[in-house]
Design a protein around this motif. Structure first.
Motif, short mmCIF file in Angstrom:
data_model
loop_
_atom_site.label_atom_id
_atom_site.label_comp_id
_atom_site.label_asym_id
_atom_site.label_seq_id
_atom_site.Cartn_x
_atom_site.Cartn_y
_atom_site.Cartn_z
N ALA A 6 0.85 -1.17 0.00
CA ALA A 6 0.00 0.00 0.00
C ALA A 6 0.89 1.23 0.00
O ALA A 6 2.07 1.15 0.33
CB ALA A 6 -0.89 -0.02 1.24
N THR A 55 4.17 2.92 7.63
CA THR A 55 3.95 1.97 6.54
C THR A 55 5.01 2.21 5.46
O THR A 55 5.32 3.35 5.12
CB THR A 55 2.55 2.17 5.92
N ASP A 90 -3.71 -7.42 10.05
CA ASP A 90 -4.03 -6.68 8.83
C ASP A 90 -2.91 -6.71 7.79
O ASP A 90 -3.12 -6.31 6.65
CB ASP A 90 -4.33 -5.21 9.17
N ASN A 91 -1.71 -7.08 8.19
CA ASN A 91 -0.59 -7.13 7.27
C ASN A 91 -0.27 -8.57 6.90
O ASN A 91 -0.84 -9.52 7.44
CB ASN A 91 0.64 -6.47 7.91
N ALA A 136 2.71 -2.94 5.08
CA ALA A 136 1.95 -2.12 4.13
C ALA A 136 0.78 -1.38 4.77
O ALA A 136 0.34 -0.36 4.24
CB ALA A 136 1.43 -3.01 3.00
N ARG A 137 0.27 -1.88 5.88
CA ARG A 137 -0.95 -1.29 6.45
C ARG A 137 -0.75 -0.90 7.91
O ARG A 137 -0.01 -1.57 8.64
CB ARG A 137 -2.10 -2.28 6.35
N PRO A 138 -1.46 0.16 8.34
CA PRO A 138 -1.37 0.53 9.75
C PRO A 138 -1.91 -0.59 10.64
O PRO A 138 -2.91 -1.23 10.29
CB PRO A 138 -2.25 1.77 9.85
N GLU A 139 -1.26 -0.81 11.75
CA GLU A 139 -1.72 -1.85 12.67
C GLU A 139 -1.05 -1.64 14.03
O GLU A 139 0.16 -1.47 14.12
CB GLU A 139 -1.37 -3.24 12.13
N ASN A 158 0.35 5.20 9.35
CA ASN A 158 0.49 5.84 8.03
C ASN A 158 0.69 7.35 8.17
O ASN A 158 0.35 8.12 7.28
CB ASN A 158 -0.71 5.51 7.13
#
Lengths: 264, 312
Positions: A33, A137, A159-160, A179-182, A203
């Motif tokens: 992402a 990210t 989520d990743n 790639a993703r906020p978590e 992010n």
């Protein structure tokens, strides 16, 4: 040899061939992402403010447990005193370490320069250093093995993309991105089951992990109203609202109760 | 035409394979209890080789893979041996050849499932399937050991009668099915697919059925040593398994505050898992023995009658 026996031999050969077709220990890499919003305007540093504060711990923290490294001499000999768990580490003056503090708000109109310098997590003495870290990210994570033993690094995100890689002594650092906020991704070493770390992924650049004094400073915050969220691995999350005016600096104190073991 | 005598060596080899399979179940349970399932990130090799450093969790995971490979080899030998030996038997006995092939197919599928548990990061459905197939394979090999035994060949002359309802055949079949379902629930609990409630409910049902079967065996066939022994064995195993289950649950709760798996938790959970496998295998073997010795009431004219043939 009769016909049935031939079929049987063929089936065994086919099965053996299937068994030999292996795969690697990680999933195919996903399409990353965008590392951060690059379409908006940059934050105006002339009007940006700062959120500072500290994370307090109210009550008596639980007694840490000793970790038994006897099964792995290479780990045990790296320590002269007993190694203890790090799930609750008090800081100076009733504060709490290893808390990820971050801002929640609408940052969609802003762009942030991509973070390119790697954040390092080191496996030393069969422990993760640091125990809790945070990055953006797309920001590179560099996993280093300073031990004389083999580790596997296994983040377990929701989520990743999950991955699991081995790292023998002296190996090159493993470079990975999320790639993703978590908040927050547990990391474990299945070779040494006491090894645990947590990684927060955002992010935007508005986050920090508390250190020995339990304090945090989040700079270059555009004016607006935000939720300051503190996440701790044993106590979960706690929020507080804050409004930042132009060039304003606000202090926030968030307190976790030592008796409440929230799991958020 | 004379029927060749049973090959004692095949029987001994089947028993040896079953014993090694039991050891494999212990090794597999140790992997899960030590949370070592992903300590080797690659498959089929371990750290790209056959001889990884045997430290920490790698010892359990790679050890499990090595024992599994050995059992796989034993299964190949057993299947080929059974095929050759049983091909010389009357056509009605040749089904045993295919049971050997089925066992081999099961261990190959089990190896593939084991690989998938690694590649899919211990997905609960895959890990549970791996645990369940292990039990089925163990039961299959143990059954082969029974079918190739001298006892199985010798018990060909007389039928016992069973006029009661439900028949002992029905009871043992229901019990085997219930134990198998209970093992599925246990595997799902262990691999975090289900909670504890279904497994507890299953324990109540299985315990009730085993007491029913054991009681029926004792009352209906008091003079038959095999069935008396079966009743005692089932009682003992289920009693021990209930105790182990409670102890394993307590140990997991106690160990949850420790930073790593502790010995008492590992020992008790592994014992509970393998005792579950023994309960399944025992119930399967008791069912087979019942089918071998007892004939349904509707098929009987008298208390005993000669068997129609040795090759049924």
């Amino acid at each position: 040899m009769n016909k049935s026996l031939w079929y049987f031999a063929a089936a065994v050969t086919l099965a053996a061939a299937m068994m030999s077709c292996g795969g690697k220990g990680s999933q195919p890499s996903e399409t990353a992402a965008p590392a951060a919003n690059t379409a908006g305007k940059p934050v105006d540093s002339a009007t940006a403010g700062t959120v500072t504060g500290s994370i307090k711990l109210d009550g008596t923290p639980p007694k840490p447990r000793n970790i038994n490294m006897a099964a792995e001499p290479n780990c045990a000999k790296a320590h002269t005193t007993p190694v203890q768990t790090e799930d609750v580490v008090p800081g100076d003056g009733g504060t709490l370490q290893n808390v990820i503090v971050y801002l929640k708000g609408d940052f969609s109109q802003y762009s942030f320069p991509p973070a390119t310098s790697p954040v390092t997590i080191d496996q030393k003495g069969c422990q993760y250093h640091p125990h809790v870290l945070a990055l953006e990210t797309g920001e590179p994570l560099s996993v280093v093995n300073s031990d004389q033993t083999t580790h596997n690094i296994h983040p377990v995100p929701k989520d990743n993309r999950e991955w699991n890689e081995s790292q023998p002594p002296g190996a090159q650092p493993i470079m990975q991105t999320f790639a993703r906020p978590e908040v927050a991704i547990p990391v474990k070493c299945n070779v040494h089951p006491w090894m645990k770390a947590y990684i927060g992924v955002f992010n935007n650049p508005y986050f920090e992990v508390t250190g020995k004094d339990g304090s945090f400073t989040i700079k270059n915050v555009p004016p607006g109203t935000y939720t300051v969220t503190a996440w701790h691995e044993a106590y979960g999350t706690s929020d507080q609202m804050v409004t930042i005016g132009p060039s304003e600096s606000k202090s926030v104190t968030i307190t976790f109760k030592a008796t409440s073991a929230a799991s958020d | 035409m004379t029927t060749p005598r049973p090959n004692r060596n095949v029987h001994r080899f089947a028993v040896f394979t079953a014993a090694c399979t039991f050891l494999l179940l212990v090794a597999g349970a140790l992997v899960t209890s030590n949370d070592a399932g992903l300590s080797v990130p690659d498959w089929p090799l371990s750290y790209g080789s056959l001889t990884p450093p045997m430290v920490g969790g790698i010892f359990y995971e790679h050890g499990h893979r090595m024992i599994a490979s050995f059992v796989g080899l034993l299964s190949i030998v057993l299947a080929v041996w059974l095929w050759r030996v049983e091909s010389r038997r009357p056509p009605t006995k040749r089904w045993l050849r295919w049971l050997g092939v089925a066992a081999l197919g099961a261990i190959i599928a089990q190896g593939l499932l084991g690989g998938l548990t690694v590649l899919f990061f211990l997905r609960p459905s895959v890990s549970s399937a791996h645990a369940i197939l292990a039990q089925l394979f163990f039961a299959t090999v143990a059954s082969i050991a029974l079918f190739t035994s001298a006892w199985w060949e010798q018990k060909t002359g007389l039928w016992l009668r069973d006029f009661r309802s439900p028949s002992i055949h029905t009871l043992v079949l229901i019990t085997v099915a219930a134990v198998f379902v209970q093992l599925i629930l246990g595997a799902a609990l262990r691999h975090k697919a289900f909670g504890i409630i279904p497994h507890l409910a299953g324990a109540v049902v299985v315990t009730g059925l085993i007491f029913l079967v054991a009681g029926a065996l004792r009352r209906r066939f008091p003079g038959v040593p095999e069935l008396r022994l079966a009743a005692r064995g089932l009682h003992s195993l289920i009693g021990l398994q209930l105790l182990l289950g409670a102890a394993a649950w307590w140990s997991r709760s106690y160990a949850s505050s420790f930073p790593q798996p502790i010995a008492v938790m590992v020992a008790l959970t592994v014992a509970h898992v393998v005792m579950g496998a023994l309960v399944l295998v025992s119930s399967v073997l008791v069912a087979l023995v019942c089918y071998r010795l007892v004939r349904p009431a509707g098929a009987l004219l008298g208390s005993v009658e000669p068997r129609p043939s040795a090759a049924d």
